[in-house]
Design an enzyme around this catalytic site. Sequence first.
Site, short mmCIF file in Angstrom:
data_model
loop_
_atom_site.label_atom_id
_atom_site.label_comp_id
_atom_site.label_asym_id
_atom_site.label_seq_id
_atom_site.Cartn_x
_atom_site.Cartn_y
_atom_site.Cartn_z
N TYR A 1 67.26 -51.10 90.20
CA TYR A 1 66.68 -50.99 91.54
C TYR A 1 65.93 -49.66 91.65
O TYR A 1 66.49 -48.58 91.44
CB TYR A 1 67.80 -51.05 92.57
CG TYR A 1 67.37 -51.35 93.99
CD1 TYR A 1 66.07 -51.17 94.45
CD2 TYR A 1 68.29 -51.85 94.92
CE1 TYR A 1 65.70 -51.45 95.74
CE2 TYR A 1 67.94 -52.14 96.23
CZ TYR A 1 66.65 -51.93 96.63
OH TYR A 1 66.29 -52.21 97.93
N CYS A 2 64.64 -49.73 91.96
CA CYS A 2 63.80 -48.54 92.21
C CYS A 2 63.88 -47.58 91.02
O CYS A 2 63.52 -47.94 89.92
CB CYS A 2 64.23 -47.89 93.52
SG CYS A 2 63.09 -46.60 94.10
N LEU A 3 64.38 -46.35 91.22
CA LEU A 3 64.49 -45.40 90.12
C LEU A 3 65.41 -45.93 89.03
O LEU A 3 65.22 -45.62 87.85
CB LEU A 3 65.03 -44.06 90.63
CG LEU A 3 64.24 -43.35 91.73
CD1 LEU A 3 64.91 -42.03 92.07
CD2 LEU A 3 62.81 -43.12 91.29
#
Length: 608
Positions: A334-336
């Site tokens: 997720y994301c980073l």
Amino acid sequence: MAPPKVEDRTVELPDPSELAQTYSEVAQRASHLISEHVQRQLKKGVAAPADELGIAQAFMDMMAKLLSNPYKLAQTQMNLVWDYFSLWQHSMLRFSGMQAPPVVTPAKDDKRFKDEQWQEHFMFDFIKQSYLITARHIHDTVCGVEGLEEQTQKKVNFYTRQYVDALSPSNFALTNPEVFRETVKNHGQNLVKGLNNLLRDIEDGGGNLRVKMTDTTAFELGKNVATTPGKVVFETEMMQLIQYTPSTDKVLKRPLLIVPPWINKFYILDLREKNSYIKWAVDQGHTVFVISWVNPDESLSDRSFDAYVTDGILAALDAIEEQTGEKEVNAAGYCLGGTLLATTLAYLAAKRRKRIASATFFTTMTDFSEPGELGVFIDEVQVSSLEKKMAERGFLEGSEMAGTFNMLRANDLIWSFVVNNYLMGKDPFPFDLLYWNSDSTRMPAKMHSFYLRNLYMENRLVQPGGVEIDGTPIDLGKIKVPCYFISTIEDHIAPWKSTYMGARNFGAPVRFVLGGSGHIAGIVNPPVANKYGYFVCEDAALPESSQEWFDESVQHEGSWWTDWQAWVTGHNKVQVEARDPAKGKLAVLEEAPGSYVKARIDNAQKAA
């Protein structure tokens, strides 16, 4: 003008003793805070004002360019005067009892002007339209200045919007009809309580204003958020690994490893049972493992980006193999966390090791050439200033980064709470999503510096050999496992067109899906909600242009979760007996959600 109607004209006066006690408390707290602030400043010494963000310089450059074209400036001023003249005519007609179309209207999703008095009362309508006209002309003027450097233009645009949003009439007691009514109704008690709330937030922020977004006392990890049953079965100094208890007799042979971002806690995917992606995945027959990152302090200041790969994902893969006997997993980031997962995949490809059979990326950027508005905060001056601060304490405080994210949506995440808490005098509503949003994690100085410089500033991740992990050059083009990218159309943190560019750099078959809503709501979108929908282009190859992909895509109803489940099981449907974390080879360390996610390290107490 006639004041807005007050529903109850027989309001009882406040209790004098209660009022006196409130004023006394406010005075004592204010005096205490002022004294503490003065003492802190005396210890620091008087320092000259610094322009660490380069804001003053950006606006000086803008004004120089603007004043160099007096004809265009005069034309802009005349356009503003003409709009004001039109508004004056409109208001006079309204004052005379006649109907007239507005000169300007707020955007449909602008919640600041939802109170009916903004439309019905001609004076509040005048104030609203006057503000909107001025805001529009200011924006148009600063955005239209020619000859500015791109980064300077971005700063001017962004901080002009912050200034304009801050001066909205909805943020002031006398020009907000809802606050005006409440003040008249309660004889100003709302403003007194609001001041008390303001002082409380300054106290809680250690002298800095930290606006309270939700009632944090209403939530407890493991009790009413992060409640999916599971066990912590492994840990390093960087993370704990949680294995969730199965809810089906049979499970998919390949476990699912979820890699959350290291700046926030993992339980955004496990807020409540009805919208928990983790619980849903368990119910679909996945053996779910989740990494819970540590909240680092100064002792981990020298931990690099490499450590999040080696002591994070790679260590988790080894632990999963020991626990389940499976060498390969399905992984999701997720994301980073997705950026870290992509880096790990490229590292494994360089080492010719297949540990991840498929990879899923939630709102993940790997190409940082167009980072959106976050790019406003990332240039040499700002990063150098940030590195200096991090060097002093060994980490970046999570609340500082959270404040940056909040500025991207200031009206929703800052000013709406200023009105509710300080002008209306109300306590914030208990909301699990905002509880999570306030629960940020620190980042080690060395790792964060590497991330900002190599990924955001130099965009080295998309360059073959541009990044080395544990001494090994990596190349995203060497990734050959099937990949699923889910992005969201309103994402202000990881713009979908940027995530699309990154997806095209993989050497693997990629299914790109575009969901509705934004960075959080578009991902935490369970099928039972039947919201937003998603776009898919069934062509195997991704077109060069994101717009071309969108033009060829087809919209589907419901949640992307079901589309992902069909995709991931389409690569391997083999099932085995359910795996109980308490019966695996790894010893159970504690119950989920674990101690790392609950940890709050108070530096002042620790130092004492």
